[in-house]
Write an enzyme that holds these catalytic residues in place. Structure first.
Site, PDB file in Angstrom:
ATOM      1  N   ARG A 102      18.243  24.064   5.302  1.00  0.00           N
ATOM      2  CA  ARG A 102      19.443  24.509   6.034  1.00  0.00           C
ATOM      3  C   ARG A 102      19.094  24.438   7.510  1.00  0.00           C
ATOM      4  O   ARG A 102      18.220  25.178   7.978  1.00  0.00           O
ATOM      5  CB  ARG A 102      19.833  25.933   5.627  1.00  0.00           C
ATOM      6  CG  ARG A 102      20.910  26.524   6.519  1.00  0.00           C
ATOM      7  CD  ARG A 102      21.541  27.782   5.975  1.00  0.00           C
ATOM      8  NE  ARG A 102      22.400  27.495   4.840  1.00  0.00           N
ATOM      9  CZ  ARG A 102      23.321  28.338   4.363  1.00  0.00           C
ATOM     10  NH1 ARG A 102      23.484  29.526   4.914  1.00  0.00           N
ATOM     11  NH2 ARG A 102      24.061  28.006   3.337  1.00  0.00           N
ATOM     12  N   HIS A 129      28.169  20.596   3.923  1.00  0.00           N
ATOM     13  CA  HIS A 129      27.570  21.554   2.974  1.00  0.00           C
ATOM     14  C   HIS A 129      27.847  21.035   1.555  1.00  0.00           C
ATOM     15  O   HIS A 129      28.684  21.574   0.832  1.00  0.00           O
ATOM     16  CB  HIS A 129      28.216  22.924   3.196  1.00  0.00           C
ATOM     17  CG  HIS A 129      27.505  24.074   2.566  1.00  0.00           C
ATOM     18  ND1 HIS A 129      26.293  23.965   1.907  1.00  0.00           N
ATOM     19  CD2 HIS A 129      27.842  25.393   2.486  1.00  0.00           C
ATOM     20  CE1 HIS A 129      25.919  25.158   1.467  1.00  0.00           C
ATOM     21  NE2 HIS A 129      26.841  26.038   1.787  1.00  0.00           N
ATOM     22  N   GLN A 132      27.869  23.349  -1.770  1.00  0.00           N
ATOM     23  CA  GLN A 132      29.017  24.249  -1.921  1.00  0.00           C
ATOM     24  C   GLN A 132      30.231  23.472  -2.427  1.00  0.00           C
ATOM     25  O   GLN A 132      30.933  23.924  -3.335  1.00  0.00           O
ATOM     26  CB  GLN A 132      29.341  24.913  -0.583  1.00  0.00           C
ATOM     27  CG  GLN A 132      30.516  25.864  -0.654  1.00  0.00           C
ATOM     28  CD  GLN A 132      30.215  27.131  -1.437  1.00  0.00           C
ATOM     29  OE1 GLN A 132      29.206  27.777  -1.195  1.00  0.00           O
ATOM     30  NE2 GLN A 132      31.078  27.494  -2.377  1.00  0.00           N
ATOM     31  N   ASP A 222      37.695  28.903   5.164  1.00  0.00           N
ATOM     32  CA  ASP A 222      36.315  29.249   5.543  1.00  0.00           C
ATOM     33  C   ASP A 222      36.414  29.968   6.888  1.00  0.00           C
ATOM     34  O   ASP A 222      37.475  29.955   7.535  1.00  0.00           O
ATOM     35  CB  ASP A 222      35.485  27.953   5.654  1.00  0.00           C
ATOM     36  CG  ASP A 222      34.015  28.211   5.973  1.00  0.00           C
ATOM     37  OD1 ASP A 222      33.552  29.368   5.852  1.00  0.00           O
ATOM     38  OD2 ASP A 222      33.314  27.235   6.365  1.00  0.00           O
ATOM     39  N   CYS A 261      34.094  29.693   0.509  1.00  0.00           N
ATOM     40  CA  CYS A 261      32.661  29.524   0.231  1.00  0.00           C
ATOM     41  C   CYS A 261      31.884  30.816   0.395  1.00  0.00           C
ATOM     42  O   CYS A 261      30.798  30.958  -0.163  1.00  0.00           O
ATOM     43  CB  CYS A 261      32.090  28.442   1.136  1.00  0.00           C
ATOM     44  SG  CYS A 261      32.380  28.757   2.886  1.00  0.00           S
ATOM     45  N   ARG A 289      27.372  28.112  -7.857  1.00  0.00           N
ATOM     46  CA  ARG A 289      26.350  27.474  -7.030  1.00  0.00           C
ATOM     47  C   ARG A 289      25.065  27.315  -7.839  1.00  0.00           C
ATOM     48  O   ARG A 289      24.434  26.258  -7.829  1.00  0.00           O
ATOM     49  CB  ARG A 289      26.072  28.327  -5.768  1.00  0.00           C
ATOM     50  CG  ARG A 289      27.206  28.390  -4.757  1.00  0.00           C
ATOM     51  CD  ARG A 289      27.396  27.070  -4.043  1.00  0.00           C
ATOM     52  NE  ARG A 289      26.180  26.601  -3.430  1.00  0.00           N
ATOM     53  CZ  ARG A 289      25.764  26.959  -2.209  1.00  0.00           C
ATOM     54  NH1 ARG A 289      26.493  27.759  -1.475  1.00  0.00           N
ATOM     55  NH2 ARG A 289      24.633  26.474  -1.711  1.00  0.00           N
TER      56      ARG A 289
END
Ligand code: CP
Ligand code: NVA
Length: 304
Positions: A102, A129, A132, A222, A261, A289
């Site tokens: 990340r 991402h 996700q 988001d 998310c 996930r």
């Protein structure tokens, strides 16, 4: 050897292959079985930003699969003056079998993958991402049984999540609609990229949230201020105020699922009534996930 740096690193058929392994492992896990597909394998997680879901779901996934994981935070000096990203990546990939990174800047993950001798998975960058987005579409599939032909409406900032979902929706034959003010829609470079990699994909941008969500199977939002954008917070709150996903907006799509998310800024991009309401599947997305990443790890390490 394969990496997952951007969602389009996987083809539609490969996404389906990952989902099939994920589903199998999820079914067994729900029945109390943990298949040790990756005994002795080690996952290294390099994180330059905060995380709950990505970090813990990957670490738990490795434990369930019979492997182990190492969390590498700021004290390892990744992407700092201590040593080059290339030296870090060459050495780390001598010790571990797979890496999740990340990063603050997307190019950091690209540089890491260039030198790594083991698969590198993007665990979120400022650009995208992928893990996700895969879990989100897996969640939709569980609810509706199919995804091709369905519409996902993303309301808010056209950010890393929006870009990832646009690609995964396009690959899987879904329609993707982004409702955002012009300055928060996709840039021309990304639009050209989409047209190049998926010329037939139906990807629409609008400033009208009501038009976007009408007929949508999923309404997604988001945060308006992503990690690293904290300086712009006041401006973003003002610019995106008309794009809140609230009960009034959801009245235009009573059959749609609501997705986010997480983490959410309740009262900003979404109201409590929507995120805690009957259309919301946010906890399932987070749970998935882990299942989808198990499928991904098994697939990348050749144990699918
Ligand atoms: N959705 C997600 O990636 O959450 P974290 O930032 O907690 O990992
Ligand atoms: N867009 C958010 C996603 C967090 C999972 C961020 O980058 O902070």
């Amino acid at each position: 050897m394969r990496h997952l740096i951007v969602p389009e690193d996987l083809s539609a058929a490969e996404i389906e292959a990952v989902f099939a392994v994920s589903r199998d492992l999820e079914t067994k896990f729900t029945a109390g079985r943990r298949d040790a597909l990756l005994p002795g394998r080690v996952l290294g997680l390099i994180f330059e930003k905060q995380s709950l879901r990505t970090r813990v779901s990957f670490q738990a996934a490795m434990a369930h699969l019979g492997g182990s994981s190492l969390f590498l935070g700021a004290d390892t000096g990744f992407a700092s003056s201590r040593e080059s990203i290339a030296d870090f990546g060459r050495v780390l990939s001598e010790y571990v079998d797979v890496i999740v990174c990340r990063s603050k800047a997307h190019d950091t993950i690209v540089q890491l993958a260039e030198v790594s001798s083991v698969p590198v998975i993007n665990g979120l960058s400022d650009y995208c991402h992928p893990c996700q987005a895969l879990a989100d579409i897996y969640t939709l599939r569980q609810h509706v049984g199919r995804v091709a032909g369905l519409t996902l409406a993303f309301v808010g900032d056209g950010n890393n999540m929006a870009r990832s979902l646009a690609v995964v929706c396009g690959l899987l034959g879904m329609k993707f609609v982004l409702a955002a003010p012009p300055a928060y829609q996709f840039d021309d470079g990304f639009r050209k990229h989409l047209a190049t990699i998926m010329p037939d994909a139906e990807i629409i941008e609008t400033t009208d949230p009501v038009a976007a969500v009408t007929d949508a199977a999923v309404v997604y939002t988001d945060v308006w201020t992503s990690m690293g954008q904290e300086q712009e917070r006041a401006k973003r709150l003002a610019d995106l105020a008309a794009y809140q996903v609230n009960e009034q907006l959801m009245q235009h799509c009573p059959e749609a699922l609501f997705m986010h998310c997480l983490p959410a800024r309740r009262g900003e991009e979404v109201t409590d009534g929507v995120i805690d309401g009957p259309q919301s599947v946010v906890v399932e997305e987070a749970a998935n996930r882990m299942h989808v990443q198990k499928g991904l790890l098994a697939w990348l390490l050749g144990h699918a």
